[in-house]
Write an enzyme that holds these catalytic residues in place. Sequence first.
Site, mmCIF file in Angstrom:
data_model
loop_
_atom_site.group_PDB
_atom_site.id
_atom_site.type_symbol
_atom_site.label_atom_id
_atom_site.label_comp_id
_atom_site.label_asym_id
_atom_site.label_seq_id
_atom_site.Cartn_x
_atom_site.Cartn_y
_atom_site.Cartn_z
ATOM 1 N N CYS A 170 18.596 69.815 -6.099
ATOM 2 C CA CYS A 170 19.090 69.684 -4.861
ATOM 3 C C CYS A 170 17.832 68.189 -3.687
ATOM 4 O O CYS A 170 18.167 67.377 -3.359
ATOM 5 C CB CYS A 170 18.528 70.791 -3.288
ATOM 6 S SG CYS A 170 19.830 71.824 -3.921
ATOM 7 N N HIS A 175 23.494 71.958 6.411
ATOM 8 C CA HIS A 175 24.258 72.907 6.707
ATOM 9 C C HIS A 175 23.894 74.103 6.283
ATOM 10 O O HIS A 175 23.014 74.296 6.249
ATOM 11 C CB HIS A 175 25.516 72.578 5.636
ATOM 12 C CG HIS A 175 24.344 72.871 4.074
ATOM 13 N ND1 HIS A 175 24.429 72.004 3.135
ATOM 14 C CD2 HIS A 175 24.909 74.387 3.974
ATOM 15 C CE1 HIS A 175 24.036 72.631 2.092
ATOM 16 N NE2 HIS A 175 23.896 73.525 1.868
#
EC number: 2.1.1.45
Length: 282
Positions: free
Chosen positions: A157, A224
């Site tokens: 990530c 998000h």
Amino acid sequence: MSYADKVFIDMCRDIIDNGTDTKGEKVRPVWEDGTPAYTIKKFGVVNRYNLAEEFPALTLRRTGIKSCTDELLWIWQKKSNNINELNSHIWDSWADETGSIGKAYGYQMSVKHQYKEGMFDQVDRVIYDLKNNPYSRRIMTNMYVYEDLHEMALYPCAYSMTFNVTKKAGEDKLTLNGILNQRSNDVLAANNWNVCQYSVLLHMLAQVCDMQVGELVHVIADAHIYDRHVPMIEELIGREPLKAPKFWLNPEVKDFYEFTPEDVKLIDYETHEQIKGIPVAI
């Protein structure tokens, strides 16, 4: 008010009010009960933190500075991909029976590459260039190695750091800045965790390379908030921000490989209560 709190509140408000809802779309993550983990997301979020002025730990809730430093050192210093060498359980869901998360994160940092000056892994090359070629525009790392993705339990990530050195007028020491690139960021579970980790990294590298710390720029492709996190986020950003803590790094440590989580402290770190029972999508 803590600047990090303001950035976090503004980012979360923008995601909830103006983001894209993925409900009903084909998504990869699921909750423990097997239902799809939908999100509200924003593309291309960029946050800047001046580490010379303030350490960006949230006061809205506590960020465990020693735990996030331990994970950072697990990747950058131990260059490990085995959770048995990590003191927390955040990677347990992705590890196999031996504790390995595959050719991810620390594994990629351990791979040596040929340079004209010799063989270096990515961490040692960064330190070498900061000490010997500080104005280079090529001081960066990358964990997103395509040929190894199929052997990673989770694609990275936070996958890349780019370092850039500047010099302030009238200052003797150079200033170390960095850009953290993330393809994806779970805002509730991981945003401030990652910000604090890479702020610590910049402080550590600046110290061992005899520089002063500058800016951390955090670039997130997909920022998000999961559907089940929205009520928690609303509660969190409704709290009153407190004063930012002071950062302490053991000044005696001059070798990056000698740092431990005990060499990092947040002084006068007052926070609101922790948000408990955060569900994690996998």
